[in-house]
Design a protein around this motif. Structure first.
Motif, short mmCIF file in Angstrom:
data_model
loop_
_atom_site.label_atom_id
_atom_site.label_comp_id
_atom_site.label_asym_id
_atom_site.label_seq_id
_atom_site.Cartn_x
_atom_site.Cartn_y
_atom_site.Cartn_z
N ASP A 74 -21.14 1.59 0.61
CA ASP A 74 -21.54 0.19 0.43
C ASP A 74 -22.40 0.01 -0.82
N ALA A 75 -22.88 1.10 -1.40
CA ALA A 75 -23.64 1.02 -2.64
C ALA A 75 -22.75 1.48 -3.78
N ILE A 76 -22.70 0.73 -4.86
CA ILE A 76 -21.66 0.97 -5.86
C ILE A 76 -21.92 2.23 -6.69
N ILE A 77 -23.19 2.54 -6.97
CA ILE A 77 -23.45 3.77 -7.74
C ILE A 77 -23.12 4.99 -6.88
N VAL A 78 -23.49 4.90 -5.61
CA VAL A 78 -23.14 5.97 -4.68
C VAL A 78 -21.61 6.10 -4.63
N LYS A 79 -20.94 4.94 -4.63
CA LYS A 79 -19.47 4.96 -4.58
C LYS A 79 -18.89 5.62 -5.83
#
Lengths: 146, 406
Positions: A74-79
Motif C-alpha cells: 500500500d506504500a509506493i516506495i515499499v512497492k
C-alpha cells in the motif's frame, strides 16, 4: 536467463547513477507504479504480511519448477522495493533463490528498510519469499522420492 | 519577553548537524526530546567523578550522590508543586509509572466487576497496563470517546462514572492529536463520586507548567526523556495519603525496613516504591533539565509555542488536500496529518531524506486511528527550540513529497 547475481549487480549499477536520495526514491516510485497490481484475490488478509507501518501482500505459485510471485504494497516506495525483489526472484527455481545471498538491497543503500525495527513488512516479505522457495523445494523433493 | 531562539538552539548540540547533507530539522519531539548541554554535562560529570550507589554507602561519593539524588527529588517536587518529596517516586519512565500504579492500586482497590475509565485517545501505555489489571482481577475498561476534532465528549463521562469505577486514567495531552484535555473538569466530576484520577503528563510537561495541587489529581506521571532529560528515567507523583495505602509493586533492596525469611516490613515513602538501585543518574539529569527550563521560563516557552502552533496550523491548512487529525482549540504543538492518497510511510521516507525527522504510523494510539478509519498519520511534534523557518522547511518538504507521489 540472466544470472541471479548479475541481476543484483545490474540493480546496484542502475542505482549508482543517482547522486540524490530523492532521485533514487523517484525511481523506486516509478518501479512501484509499473508493478502490476496484485490479483485482488490475493490482496486479502490471508496473503497479508503485516508491518505496522505499511502492508505487503505476497503470493507465489510453482509453475514448471519456477516460482511466480505476485506482490503488492500500500506504500509506493515499499512497492518499488517489492518490484525489485520480484524482478530478481520471479521465474527462478527454488534452488536459485535459496543458494544466493541477497546483496542488492544493501548495495543500493536501502538496508534500513529491511531492518526488523522498520516494520514495513519488507523483511518479513523476503523471509516469506524464501519460505515459499523452501516449501516448494521440499515438495519437489518429496515428489521425486515417491 | 520573547525567547532568544538562537541562544536556545545553541544549547542543544545535536541540532547542529547535517543528515544526508541537509541540515537536520528535528520534528519528532513527541517521541523524544533532545538534551541541552547542561544535561549532557551533568550526566557526564556524574559518571566521571561522582558515580556511587545511593542510600547505602558509608563513604564520601555515596553521600554526595545520595544528596544529589534527593535534591533532584526536591526539584521535581517544586516543578509539580507537590506537597512533599514523599509524593515523588522515581521510575523508569512514564510507562513504568503507569504500570506501577496499575499494579499497586489494582492490588489494593480493584476486584471483580470493577471498572477503570480511560479515554479513546490514550497511548497504548495507558491502555495495556489497565487491561492487564482487568485480566488479573476480572474488572473491565470503560472508554470516554472523543469528537472528530479530537476533543473529549465530556457529557459521556457522567454515565461512565459508576459506583464500580475505581480510577480514571486520562492523558493530559494527546500524543497523536495534540488535544489538551479538560482535566480539571474530569477530576471534579470523578472526585464528586470519590473516584481518584491519574493523569498521563508524558506529552504535557514539556509544553507548560503543571501544578498537581491546583489540578488536585491523585497521580501524575511523566518521562524524563520527553522533557529534555536522560532516557530511562521518569516520575510518578501520587498523593501521600493514597501512596501510603498502596502496596509496593516491586521487591528488592532499599525499599525494605526489616527483612527476615518469615516477613519483611517496608521502608517509608518514597523509598517503598524504589526497589533496587535506581537510575540516579537519570533522575539527577532530569533535575538539570527542569532547572534549565525554569531558567528559560515556562511562560515564555508557552507563549512562543502558541505562536509556533498558530503558524504551523495556518501553513498546513494552506496545503491542498492535506487533512489535519486533531483540531481541538486547546492544544500542544503536535500535528497529525495526511495528504490525499499518500501513504504516511512514503511521506516519512521522503521527508527523512530531506533532513526532516517526523514520525509516521499509529503513534501507539491504534484506537485513535480506528476512530478515523485510517492506518496511520504523519506527525510533526514541535518544542520551543523549533523555529518558524523549520516549519517553512516542513511545508516545502510536504509540497515536494506531494509532487513526487502524485
Amino acid at each position: 536467463m540472466t544470472d541471479y547475481n548479475e541481476i543484483q549487480q545490474d540493480i546496484v549499477d542502475e542505482f549508482s547513477v543517482f547522486e540524490d536520495w530523492l532521485d533514487r526514491y523517484n525511481y523506486l516510485i516509478e518501479l512501484g507504479n509499473d508493478l502490476p497490481a496484485i490479483d485482488p484475490k490475493y490482496r486479502t488478509n490471508e496473503y497479508l504480511i503485516n508491518g505496522c507501518q505499511s502492508k505487503v501482500w505476497l503470493h507465489a505459485d510453482l509453475v514448471e519448477g519456477k516460482l511466480l510471485f505476485n506482490a503488492d504494497s500500500d506504500a509506493i516506495i515499499v512497492k518499488g522495493i517489492v518490484a525489485l525483489l520480484v524482478k530478481l526472484m520471479n521465474e527462478r527455481t527454488p534452488a536459485e533463490i535459496l543458494q544466493n545471498d541477497l546483496f542488492f538491497i544493501d548495495g543500493i543503500g536501502l538496508r534500513q528498510n529491511l531492518s526488523p525495527t522498520r516494520s514495513n513488512g519488507l523483511l518479513a516479505m523476503v523471509k516469506k519469499m524464501r519460505l515459499y522457495a523452501m516449501a516448494y523445494q521440499a515438495k519437489e523433493n518429496q515428489n521425486k522420492e515417491s | 519577553m520573547g525567547l532568544n531562539i538562537k541562544q536556545i538552539r545553541s544549547d542543544f548540540p545535536i541540532l547542529h548537524q547535517q543528515v544526508y547533507n541537509k541540515p537536520l530539522i528535528y520534528l519528532d519531539n513527541g517521541a523524544t526530546t533532545q538534551k541541552p548541554q547542561v544535561v549532557i554535562d551533568t550526566v557526564r560529570e556524574l559518571q566521571e567523578t561522582r558515580n556511587s550507589s545511593i542510600h547505602r554507602g558509608v563513604h564520601y561519593l555515596s553521600d554526595q550522590m545520595t544528596d544529589r539524588y534527593e535534591a533532584a527529588r526536591e526539584t521535581v517536587r517544586a516543578f509539580l508543586n507537590a506537597a512533599s518529596t514523599n509524593e515523588i517516586i522515581f521510575t523508569s519512565g512514564a510507562t513504568g509509572s503507569i504500570n506501577a500504579v496499575a499494579f499497586s492500586f489494582g492490588e489494593k482497590f480493584v476486584t471483580a466487576g470493577d471498572e477503570i475509565v480511560i479515554s479513546e485517545m490514550e497511548h497504548h501505555s495507558n491502555i495495556v497496563p489497565w487491561q492487564m489489571l482487568c485480566d488479573r482481577k476480572g474488572a473491565s475498561i470503560k472508554v470516554i470517546p472523543f469528537y472528530d476534532n479530537g476533543e473529549l465528549i465530556l457529557e459521556k463521562l457522567d454515565d461512565l462514572l459508576t459506583d464500580r469505577t475505581r480510577i480514571v486514567a486520562l492523558t493530559h495531552a494527546s500524543n497523536s492529536m495534540g488535544t489538551i484535555n479538560p482535566v480539571k473538569e474530569v477530576i471534579k466530576k470523578a472526585h464528586a463520586k470519590g473516584i481518584p484520577v491519574l493523569l498521563d503528563g508524558a506529552q504535557m510537561v514539556q509544553h507548560g507548567e503543571v501544578d498537581v495541587r491546583e489540578l488536585d489529581c491523585d497521580f501524575y506521571i511523566f518521562s524524563s526523556h520527553k522533557i529534555f532529560g536522560p532516557t530511562g528515567s521518569g516520575v510518578l507523583y501520587g498523593k501521600e495519603s493514597i501512596l501510603e495505602e498502596l502496596p509496593p509493586y516491586q521487591g528488592g533492596g532499599d525499599m525494605v525496613d526489616q527483612v527476615t525469611f518469615e516477613r519483611t516490613s517496608y521502608n517509608t515513602l518514597p523509598f517503598k516504591f524504589e526497589a533496587g538501585t535506581t537510575n540516579y543518574t537519570g533522575a539527577i539529569g532530569l533535575a538539570a533539565a527542569l532547572d534549565y527550563l525554569q531558567s528559560i521560563g515556562f511562560e515564555a516557552i508557552g507563549r512562543y509555542e502558541q505562536e509556533l502552533t498558530g503558524y504551523t496550523l495556518e501553513k498546513l491548512g494552506g496545503i491542498d488536500g492535506l487533512k489535519i487529525y486533531g483540531t481541538a482549540a486547546n492544544r500542544i504543538s503536535v500535528f497529525s496529518f495526511l495528504m490525499q492518497n499518500i501513504h504516511p510511510y512514503d511521506a516519512g521516507m521522503i521527508l527523512d531524506k530531506m533532513g526532516i525527522a517526523v514520525r509516521t504510523g499509529t503513534h501507539c494510539t491504534q484506537p485513535v486511528m480506528d476512530h478515523f478509519g485510517i492506518d496511520g498519520t504523519i506527525r510533526a511534534s514541535l518544542v520551543f527550540y523549533n523555529t518558524m523557518e523549520e516549519v517553512d522547511a516542513l511545508i516545502e518538504g510536504i509540497q515536494r513529497t506531494i509532487q513526487m507521489l502524485s
